[in-house]
Structure formats: C-alpha cells, structure tokens
Scaffold this motif. Structure first.
Motif, PDB file in Angstrom:
ATOM      1  N   VAL A 175      82.301 148.060 117.988  1.00  0.00           N
ATOM      2  CA  VAL A 175      81.441 148.366 116.845  1.00  0.00           C
ATOM      3  C   VAL A 175      82.270 149.162 115.839  1.00  0.00           C
ATOM      4  CG1 VAL A 175      79.378 149.558 116.026  1.00  0.00           C
ATOM      5  CG2 VAL A 175      79.352 148.407 118.253  1.00  0.00           C
ATOM      6  N   ASP A 220      80.393 147.180 110.930  1.00  0.00           N
ATOM      7  CA  ASP A 220      79.090 146.838 111.511  1.00  0.00           C
ATOM      8  C   ASP A 220      78.004 147.849 111.138  1.00  0.00           C
ATOM      9  OD1 ASP A 220      80.161 144.610 113.159  1.00  0.00           O
ATOM     10  OD2 ASP A 220      81.256 146.257 114.123  1.00  0.00           O
ATOM     11  N   TYR A 250      73.600 148.549 118.512  1.00  0.00           N
ATOM     12  CA  TYR A 250      73.543 149.537 117.440  1.00  0.00           C
ATOM     13  C   TYR A 250      72.518 150.620 117.757  1.00  0.00           C
ATOM     14  CZ  TYR A 250      76.013 145.847 114.870  1.00  0.00           C
ATOM     15  OH  TYR A 250      76.910 144.884 114.481  1.00  0.00           O
ATOM     16  N   GLU A 293      70.390 142.733 111.260  1.00  0.00           N
ATOM     17  CA  GLU A 293      70.868 143.300 112.521  1.00  0.00           C
ATOM     18  C   GLU A 293      70.301 144.691 112.795  1.00  0.00           C
ATOM     19  OE1 GLU A 293      75.093 141.217 113.380  1.00  0.00           O
ATOM     20  OE2 GLU A 293      75.175 142.933 112.011  1.00  0.00           O
TER      21      GLU A 293
END
Length: 273
Positions: free
Chosen positions: A35, A82, A244, A238
């Motif tokens: 990430v 991200d 996340y 997302e």
C-alpha cells in the motif's frame, strides 16, 4: 519391464498427487500486499509506527513523500499511490471540485491548528502598520489564513464568502497589512523577510518550530474547526477496501495518539473519536 513401468507410473501419480495436496495446503497463505501512502513533509513518526505494526498483517506500507499539498491528490487520482494522509478535508474537496477528482475521505486523523509566526515581534498586538504578511497561496489555506487574521482582530472579511474568502474579500484592513501569497512550503522560509507568516502546522514542524510554543497566535479549536480535520483518503471506488480499512484501524490507536503528542508537543490533536 512392464512391472517397472507400472511402478514408475504409480510413483509419478503419487508424486503429482502429493504436490497437488501441498499446493492445496498452501492456498491459505496470504501474499504480502503493498500500500503506497502519500504524506507531506519529513515528520512521519506516527506512520512509521503503523508501517512496522502492519507487517503482522502482511501489509507493506510504503510512505511516498511529497513537498506540497496538491501533489498527493493528483497522485492518488492517477494511481501512483493508494492512499494519502496529509490534507485537510476542505482542501481536498476544493481540489476535487476544481479538477473533477474522486479523492474520498475514509477516516480522520488530526486537527493541526494554523499558526501566526514572527521573528520580529512576540505578540500580535505589536504588529506595526503596513506590516508584510505571508499567506499560503492555495485557495483553502489562503482562506483559512485570512479567517485566522480576522479571528486575531487584524482584518474584517466579507461574511458572504463563508469559509473561502480571498484577499479580494478583505473589507476592512485598518493596519494596511500587505499580503504576500506564497506556496505553502515557502511560508516558513519567508519568516526572515516578512513581519508575520501564517504557516501550516506540518510545515512549521518541518522547519523546527513547535506550534504550541513558537506561534504568536494559534488557531483556536472549536466546532467550526471540522472542515480543517486532516483525512486519510482513497479513490471513491476503493473507499471500502478491506486492506485500506486495516491501515485505518492500525493508525487510530492509543499508541499513535501518544506518538503524535510526543512528536508535536500536543500541537496536533487526534480527532478520530
């Protein structure tokens, strides 16, 4: 020879079967997930702690450092990163609206009060007429800085502009202050050249300043501070990504609060509860 071939065939079948079973047995092994998180500035101790803690979840959190506040928004939108965690929600929303971006808040981090700093005076009441004032030049930070000057009693702004006034919306400037608009990462460097400079919390810390100690006037914390909460953001499609959300969970902890308090001398205020 036939018996040998039969035995060989059986052996090969057994070997292939064992290999297949071994592969099935490893099907639950989780591969490491990378990430990329955008940050601004060099003071990232809290995220470095999260980076280490996330290893137990097989998440490789990579910190991508930027030098201004717009860059992470663009990088998130084009897929270079991200997530980002360096911006106020009002700033991000303003850039989204201007550019048609989809950066979306998935969590809150801290409130980082804006400060007025000076190398020439020690109290805002000492500011002379005609003083030069450095302001960040992006829309939301310029507005925030002007609102802080108004709170300090130095100027009056057009109320109809709400949270987004510009220098053109100053309706009363009794001390005839002269405004210099600079990139956010230049306002700290301008301290020697101006009478006062309004410096974002993170930029102040990077410049070796302690907002709660060195600012001659610090933005008060109130219900109206909500638009200036810093966020963790992802792309809109997302925002519910499980990985996340795990990053968020590892950030929003008492351990991270303690690190923030220590590093910033309580200049940054955790706001996720």
């Amino acid at each position: 020879m036939k018996k040998y071939l039969v035995r060989l065939s059986v052996g090969l079948v057994s070997l292939l079967t064992a290999g297949a079973l071994a592969a099935c047995g490893n099907s639950n092994v989780t591969e490491e997930t990378t990430v990329k998180l955008g940050v601004v500035g060099e003071q990232n101790e809290a995220w470095e702690h999260v980076q280490e803690a996330l290893k137990e979840e097989n998440i490789d959190l990579q910190l991508v450092k930027f030098t201004d506040y717009r860059q992470p928004i663009v990088a998130l939108e084009d897929g270079s990163i991200d997530l980002h965690a360096a911006l106020t929600e009002i700033f991000m929303d303003n850039v989204n609206e201007e550019s048609g971006y989809s950066n979306t808040t998935i969590a809150y981090t801290t409130l980082n009060p804006l400060g007025i700093y000076s190398e020439k005076i020690t109290d805002i009441s000492e500011l002379p007429d005609g003083a030069t004032v450095a302001l960040p030049n992006d829309v939301s930070n310029e507005s925030r800085a002007l609102l802080l000057l108004q709170t300090a009693g130095l100027i009056t702004l057009d109320e109809s502009k709400g949270l987004l006034p510009t220098t053109n919306d100053v309706t009363d400037n009794p001390q005839h202050l002269v405004f210099e608009l600079l990139d956010s990462n230049q306002t700290a460097r301008a301290l020697t050249d101006v009478d006062i400079s309004l410096i974002n919390n993170g930029m102040a810390v990077d410049a070796g300043l302690v907002p709660t100690e060195d600012a001659i006037y610090l933005e008060p914390v109130a219900d109206s501070s909500t638009p200036y909460y810093n966020v963790i953001a992802a792309r809109a499609d997302e925002k519910d990504n499980d990985v996340y959300q795990t990053v968020v969970k590892y950030y929003q902890t008492d351990e991270v609060k303690a690190i923030i308090d220590e590093v910033t001398k309580k200049s940054s205020i955790p706001v996720w509860e």
